[in-house]
Design a protein around this motif. Sequence first.
Motif, PDB file in Angstrom:
ATOM      1  N   LEU A  16       1.093  -1.445  -0.269  1.00 26.85           N
ATOM      2  CA  LEU A  16      -0.086  -0.203  -0.026  1.00 26.85           C
ATOM      3  C   LEU A  16       0.791   1.256   0.006  1.00 26.85           C
ATOM      4  CD1 LEU A  16      -2.856   1.762   0.369  1.00 26.85           C
ATOM      5  CD2 LEU A  16      -2.668   1.170   2.817  1.00 26.85           C
ATOM      6  N   PRO A  17       2.081   1.296   1.150  1.00 27.98           N
ATOM      7  CA  PRO A  17       2.470   2.847   0.656  1.00 27.98           C
ATOM      8  C   PRO A  17       3.390   2.671  -0.263  1.00 27.98           C
ATOM      9  CG  PRO A  17       3.198   0.948   2.603  1.00 27.98           C
ATOM     10  CD  PRO A  17       2.531   0.520   2.256  1.00 27.98           C
ATOM     11  N   ALA A  20       0.907   3.805  -2.899  1.00 28.04           N
ATOM     12  CA  ALA A  20       0.339   5.000  -2.837  1.00 28.04           C
ATOM     13  C   ALA A  20       1.837   6.206  -3.457  1.00 28.04           C
ATOM     14  CB  ALA A  20       0.519   5.928  -1.343  1.00 28.04           C
ATOM     15  N   GLU A  79      -4.502   7.643  -1.137  1.00 30.07           N
ATOM     16  CA  GLU A  79      -4.670   8.867  -0.510  1.00 30.07           C
ATOM     17  C   GLU A  79      -5.556   8.907   0.893  1.00 30.07           C
ATOM     18  OE1 GLU A  79      -1.961  10.962   0.118  1.00 30.07           O
ATOM     19  OE2 GLU A  79      -0.897  10.671  -2.562  1.00 30.07           O
ATOM     20  N   MET A  82      -4.776   5.684   2.881  1.00 25.45           N
ATOM     21  CA  MET A  82      -3.509   6.183   3.871  1.00 25.45           C
ATOM     22  C   MET A  82      -3.152   7.028   5.107  1.00 25.45           C
ATOM     23  SD  MET A  82      -0.618   4.194   2.270  1.00 25.45           S
ATOM     24  CE  MET A  82       0.685   5.894   3.005  1.00 25.45           C
ATOM     25  N   GLU A  83      -3.975   8.003   5.371  1.00 20.92           N
ATOM     26  CA  GLU A  83      -4.248   9.015   6.161  1.00 20.92           C
ATOM     27  C   GLU A  83      -4.958   8.451   7.059  1.00 20.92           C
ATOM     28  OE1 GLU A  83      -6.861  12.755   7.167  1.00 20.92           O
ATOM     29  OE2 GLU A  83      -7.081  12.216   4.751  1.00 20.92           O
ATOM     30  N   SER A  85      -5.349   5.156   7.695  1.00 18.43           N
ATOM     31  CA  SER A  85      -4.251   3.953   8.573  1.00 18.43           C
ATOM     32  C   SER A  85      -3.438   4.958   9.581  1.00 18.43           C
ATOM     33  CB  SER A  85      -2.918   3.528   7.137  1.00 18.43           C
ATOM     34  OG  SER A  85      -4.584   2.833   6.423  1.00 18.43           O
TER      35      SER A  85
END
Length: 323
Positions: A16-17, A20, A79, A82-83, A85
């Motif tokens: 995931l990162p 991103a 995005e 990610m935020e 998480s």
Amino acid sequence: MENPVSTLRSVNMNLLPILAELLRSANVTRAAGRLNLTQSTVSGSLRQLREIFGDELLVQRGREMLLTERARRLVPDVERIMELSGRLFQSEQFDPLTAATRFRIATADYVSALVTSRLGPAMQDQAPNVTLTLTPTPGTSAKELQLGSLDLIICPNLPSNWQACGIGRSDDDFRHEIFMQDDLVAIQWRSHPSGGKALNQKEYLERPHAMYCRTDGHDTIEQETLTRLGLRQRTQFQVPYFTLLPQLVVGTDIIGLVPRSLALHYVQIFEIDIFNPPFELPTMDLVMIWASSRDAFPDLTWLRQMVRKASSDAVAATYSNHC
């Protein structure tokens, strides 16, 4: 329907990162540098991501790589994930000086115009890495607040506005606070022959008008009031932003209705005359609405405090400059 838990267990979440960063930079080498990984590791991850999504995601065009259409559609969702998480695993403490939180507020354009003049400098000083996105209120919903894809709704404290968001005032799933009081005033070109003079109802209604209109189809305070009083005015322009009205009236016969705080803000910029319309209008209290489930989150508590103070400072400065 596929079980979301099974889907998550079948995917390597370490990708995931990397996904991103690839979507942000559209460059394998740059993404590797920002992630402190080797280029071969990021290239291998990209191969896995292409297989998962069944899409190339990044394609070579000359000397640069471009996002595919599928990749562009993924950007806002990735995005936000990610935020969220980051919020999930962060401590209960919130330090704006070091935080890199992304906030999203749905609000009226004129509130944005007033608040950002104070919020911008304050955030640069107190929260330099925090990101704030302001979006229009039409189209926002209760579900967005509950899911965390939206942090705050700011709107007039009127039944139609609550209804448009799908929220009831007594709904225990949400909290709200009236943080600013305003009223509607009429504006016209300062150099108009009637500038500085009171208009009777007949003169007022016969003049051309520019009217703020909501894009969700609901009536505005102005429209509701005219209907309730059985009055008809000559509306020449309808615009979806209050902030356009001061510009529209300058150099014309046009009259517009805007919040008093906005009129006082723009009287310093445009040649406008402010006066009371020849009929009574209800006040326009502004309310902040947020999800009860996120009421005690330190970052959102800080956000509400910032909006509250920025609004208060902006209104105080506006009235002070006009006096």
